[in-house]
Structures are given as structure tokens and as C-alpha cells.
Design a protein around this motif. Structure first.
Motif, PDB file in Angstrom:
ATOM      1  N   UNK A  32       0.817  -1.209   0.000  1.00 23.50           N
ATOM      2  CA  UNK A  32       0.000   0.000   0.000  1.00 23.50           C
ATOM      3  C   UNK A  32       0.851   1.259   0.000  1.00 23.50           C
ATOM      4  N   UNK A  33       2.060   1.159   0.544  1.00 19.43           N
ATOM      5  CA  UNK A  33       2.943   2.324   0.615  1.00 19.43           C
ATOM      6  C   UNK A  33       3.587   2.652  -0.725  1.00 19.43           C
ATOM      7  N   UNK A  34       3.447   1.757  -1.699  1.00 16.02           N
ATOM      8  CA  UNK A  34       4.110   1.927  -2.990  1.00 16.02           C
ATOM      9  C   UNK A  34       3.106   2.330  -4.074  1.00 16.02           C
ATOM     10  N   UNK A  35       3.625   2.948  -5.125  1.00 20.79           N
ATOM     11  CA  UNK A  35       2.786   3.374  -6.243  1.00 20.79           C
ATOM     12  C   UNK A  35       3.381   2.870  -7.550  1.00 20.79           C
ATOM     13  N   UNK A  36       2.535   2.324  -8.411  1.00 21.34           N
ATOM     14  CA  UNK A  36       2.987   1.915  -9.732  1.00 21.34           C
ATOM     15  C   UNK A  36       3.108   3.153 -10.619  1.00 21.34           C
ATOM     16  N   UNK A  58       9.914  -7.884 -23.700  1.00 25.74           N
ATOM     17  CA  UNK A  58       9.909  -8.077 -22.251  1.00 25.74           C
ATOM     18  C   UNK A  58       9.211  -6.864 -21.644  1.00 25.74           C
ATOM     19  N   UNK A  59       8.946  -6.897 -20.344  1.00 19.08           N
ATOM     20  CA  UNK A  59       8.241  -5.782 -19.720  1.00 19.08           C
ATOM     21  C   UNK A  59       8.828  -5.464 -18.358  1.00 19.08           C
ATOM     22  N   UNK A  60       8.750  -4.192 -18.004  1.00 21.88           N
ATOM     23  CA  UNK A  60       9.309  -3.722 -16.734  1.00 21.88           C
ATOM     24  C   UNK A  60       8.303  -2.838 -16.025  1.00 21.88           C
ATOM     25  N   UNK A  61       8.004  -3.167 -14.778  1.00 22.97           N
ATOM     26  CA  UNK A  61       7.136  -2.336 -13.942  1.00 22.97           C
ATOM     27  C   UNK A  61       8.007  -1.388 -13.129  1.00 22.97           C
ATOM     28  N   UNK A  62       7.643  -0.113 -13.147  1.00 22.54           N
ATOM     29  CA  UNK A  62       8.333   0.900 -12.348  1.00 22.54           C
ATOM     30  C   UNK A  62       7.453   1.231 -11.158  1.00 22.54           C
ATOM     31  N   UNK A  63       8.021   1.112  -9.954  1.00 21.03           N
ATOM     32  CA  UNK A  63       7.260   1.436  -8.745  1.00 21.03           C
ATOM     33  C   UNK A  63       8.033   2.450  -7.913  1.00 21.03           C
ATOM     34  N   UNK A  64       7.292   3.259  -7.203  1.00 18.68           N
ATOM     35  CA  UNK A  64       7.886   4.197  -6.248  1.00 18.68           C
ATOM     36  C   UNK A  64       7.692   3.614  -4.862  1.00 18.68           C
ATOM     37  N   UNK A  65       8.788   3.427  -4.136  1.00 16.98           N
ATOM     38  CA  UNK A  65       8.682   2.896  -2.781  1.00 16.98           C
ATOM     39  C   UNK A  65       9.362   3.854  -1.803  1.00 16.98           C
ATOM     40  N   UNK A  66       8.877   3.910  -0.555  1.00 17.14           N
ATOM     41  CA  UNK A  66       9.404   4.891   0.394  1.00 17.14           C
ATOM     42  C   UNK A  66      10.824   4.602   0.868  1.00 17.14           C
ATOM     43  N   UNK A  67      11.170   3.320   1.004  1.00 21.03           N
ATOM     44  CA  UNK A  67      12.513   2.989   1.459  1.00 21.03           C
ATOM     45  C   UNK A  67      12.813   1.522   1.144  1.00 21.03           C
ATOM     46  N   UNK A  68      14.065   1.127   1.340  1.00 20.23           N
ATOM     47  CA  UNK A  68      14.530  -0.206   0.965  1.00 20.23           C
ATOM     48  C   UNK A  68      13.970  -1.324   1.839  1.00 20.23           C
ATOM     49  N   UNK A  69      13.382  -0.990   2.962  1.00 19.92           N
ATOM     50  CA  UNK A  69      12.909  -2.029   3.872  1.00 19.92           C
ATOM     51  C   UNK A  69      11.824  -2.892   3.240  1.00 19.92           C
ATOM     52  N   UNK A  70      11.163  -2.380   2.195  1.00 16.60           N
ATOM     53  CA  UNK A  70      10.078  -3.129   1.546  1.00 16.60           C
ATOM     54  C   UNK A  70      10.571  -4.026   0.414  1.00 16.60           C
ATOM     55  N   UNK A  71      11.826  -3.845   0.006  1.00 15.75           N
ATOM     56  CA  UNK A  71      12.274  -4.467  -1.240  1.00 15.75           C
ATOM     57  C   UNK A  71      12.261  -5.989  -1.188  1.00 15.75           C
ATOM     58  N   UNK A 164      -0.232   2.929 -17.551  1.00 11.48           N
ATOM     59  CA  UNK A 164       0.082   4.259 -17.039  1.00 11.48           C
ATOM     60  C   UNK A 164      -1.222   4.933 -16.648  1.00 11.48           C
ATOM     61  N   UNK A 165      -1.581   4.838 -15.375  1.00 15.61           N
ATOM     62  CA  UNK A 165      -2.844   5.411 -14.932  1.00 15.61           C
ATOM     63  C   UNK A 165      -4.009   4.768 -15.655  1.00 15.61           C
ATOM     64  N   UNK A 166      -4.833   5.623 -16.300  1.00 19.22           N
ATOM     65  CA  UNK A 166      -6.036   5.130 -17.004  1.00 19.22           C
ATOM     66  C   UNK A 166      -5.771   5.001 -18.496  1.00 19.22           C
ATOM     67  N   UNK A 167      -4.654   4.422 -18.867  1.00 21.11           N
ATOM     68  CA  UNK A 167      -4.203   4.385 -20.255  1.00 21.11           C
ATOM     69  C   UNK A 167      -5.233   3.788 -21.198  1.00 21.11           C
ATOM     70  N   UNK A 168      -6.022   2.837 -20.724  1.00 25.55           N
ATOM     71  CA  UNK A 168      -6.990   2.159 -21.590  1.00 25.55           C
ATOM     72  C   UNK A 168      -8.364   2.821 -21.613  1.00 25.55           C
ATOM     73  N   UNK A 169      -8.498   3.962 -20.940  1.00 26.71           N
ATOM     74  CA  UNK A 169      -9.799   4.626 -20.855  1.00 26.71           C
ATOM     75  C   UNK A 169      -9.877   5.921 -21.650  1.00 26.71           C
ATOM     76  N   UNK A 170      -8.829   6.242 -22.410  1.00 30.26           N
ATOM     77  CA  UNK A 170      -8.846   7.501 -23.141  1.00 30.26           C
ATOM     78  C   UNK A 170      -9.846   7.457 -24.295  1.00 30.26           C
ATOM     79  N   UNK A 171     -10.543   8.582 -24.543  1.00 26.99           N
ATOM     80  CA  UNK A 171     -11.489   8.634 -25.670  1.00 26.99           C
ATOM     81  C   UNK A 171     -10.741   8.750 -26.999  1.00 26.99           C
TER      82      UNK A 171
END
Length: 250
Positions: A32-36, A58-71, A164-171
């Protein structure tokens, strides 16, 4: 702190979904502390010497995490995710690195090399010797693409976003400023490099997959009239893979 999760070779030619969808699903497993921050598809070399399922991506997910303790737990969750969703007979690989790992040059160079030369597991392991790289079935060949996906995404100058957010919902139609408000820059490929204005119309073709340019999502557009631009990309037709030769070594 940004952390990069590279996945590859998680499917077979008869799988109901590919690696891209598997990686997109992984965002649901983030703490919950992380964001895609997005999922980026990376195109690797296509040639007869390389076993691949359809397009050798291939594919890579980028996440933002608060600190290394979650890694460590996030890596364990990624491994569990592969165990639950990788296809039987596939050769899954996982690579994980943070933006602050001290020796990233090797994985960046490895990623670039995988776009134009045939690479080996030994080379992947050497390039990733100071970061996490693991195989999880079959031949473990997926470690090659997983490492390449991380290296290319870390470079900030390769690939296109498939999440990327709502990438599949754009008009079918939007504006330059609406795209920017959602973190997507608009760049013209017009000969004279005219800059799209904030209120200019952008025809999306119902399919937005911005490129990773300068570590940012960028949508390439071409002029279609006064103050009107069109996304240069369109959804791939289902039979487009027919010319690429479906390959996979189980």
C-alpha cells in the motif's frame, strides 16, 4: 525511490495472455505504501537464433517505494506472482533493481546490447551480478529478457508504456493539456518541429501507448490540420504477427 521489476518469457504460443498482462497484474501486489509509475514494454532483437513466443518483448514495472525495507518482500511477491501466473512450459525470469543501486552501467549496457545482438544467460548474470536476477522454470532463459527490460527502462530512452494510470480509458479525441495533466507529454514529428499548443486536439485512435523518452511518457503525434494532431501509433492487428514466425522452445 524508484524500483524496476523486469519480467520475461512467462508465456507460450498457446497462452491466454502474455508477459505484458502478467506484469500489469503485478501492480495489484504492490504494498500500500508503494505506487505503480507504469509498465514499459521493451522490444528485443528478433532473429532465428532466439526462441521467442510472438514478438520477443519483455516488460518492466516501475514502482515508487518509500525505502529499501520493503524491497525483499516485494521481490518475494514478484516470485510468487510468477509462480501463480507464468504458463506451464515457459522459462520465466525476474530482474529487480533500484535507481540507487551503485553499479547500474553494466545492466544498462546489457539492455542496449539485447536490442541488436544475441545474448546469453551468462552475460545476463554477469551484468546483473550486483542486483537481483533469478530464473523460475524451464531453461530460465527469461533472465536474459528480464535483465534487458530493467536496463533499457533504467536508461529512460527505450520502450513504450502499456500501463500508465487510465491508459486504456482515453477517448478517441482529447487535448494536449489533458494529456499533460495525466503525465503524458506530446511531441510533434512534423518536419518543422512545430510544438502542439495546450488546447490543440489530439486524435488518439483509441490506443495510447506513449514512449519512454527522457524518463518521461511522451506521445508522438503528426499534424492533421490546423490545431489538430494524430497519435502516430495504432493497435496492432491480430494477424500482424504472422510475418514474424512464432517461436518458443519449451
Amino acid at each position: 525511490m524508484k524500483v524496476y521489476f523486469g519480467f520475461d518469457d512467462t508465456d507460450t504460443h498457446n497462452s491466454p495472455y502474455g508477459t505484458g498482462k502478467l506484469v500489469r497484474w503485478f501492480q495489484q501486489k504492490l504494498p500500500a505504501e508503494c505506487e505503480c509509475m507504469g509498465v514499459v514494454r521493451q522490444q528485443l532483437l528478433v532473429c532465428d537464433a532466439i526462441p521467442y513466443t510472438s514478438h520477443n518483448s519483455a516488460a518492466c514495472l516501475i514502482a515508487e517505494m518509500p525505502d529499501l525495507s520493503l524491497l525483499d518482500q516485494m521481490i518475494a511477491d514478484a516470485i510468487s506472482h510468477l509462480g501463480s501466473h507464468a504458463a506451464l512450459g515457459s522459462d520465466p525470469g525476474l530482474c529487480v533493481a533500484t535507481e540507487h543501486d551503485p553499479t547500474l552501467n553494466a545492466i544498462l549496457e546489457f539492455g542496449r546490447s539485447c536490442t541488436h545482438t544475441v545474448s546469453t544467460q551468462k552475460q545476463a548474470l554477469q551484468a546483473a551480478k550486483n542486483i537481483h536476477l533469478s530464473g523460475h522454470g524451464g531453461t530460465n532463459d527469461g533472465i536474459i529478457g528480464a535483465a534487458a527490460a530493467v536496463g533499457l527502462t533504467l536508461s529512460g530512452w527505450s520502450g513504450r508504456f502499456i500501463e500508465l494510470g487510465n491508459l486504456r480509458d482515453w477517448p478517441e479525441q482529447t487535448t494536449v493539456c489533458e494529456l499533460k495533466d495525466n503525465g503524458i507529454e506530446t511531441m510533434s514529428i512534423e518536419r518543422d518541429a512545430k510544438v502542439p499548443a495546450p488546447n490543440d486536439i489530439v486524435i488518439t485512435n483509441g490506443w495510447l501507448r506513449p514512449r519512454l523518452i527522457g524518463h518521461r511518457p511522451v506521445l508522438f503525434v503528426q499534424p492533421q490540420g490546423e490545431s489538430i494532431w494524430e497519435n502516430i501509433d495504432r493497435r496492432r492487428r491480430k494477424n500482424d504477427h504472422s510475418t514474424m514466425g512464432i517461436k518458443h522452445l519449451a
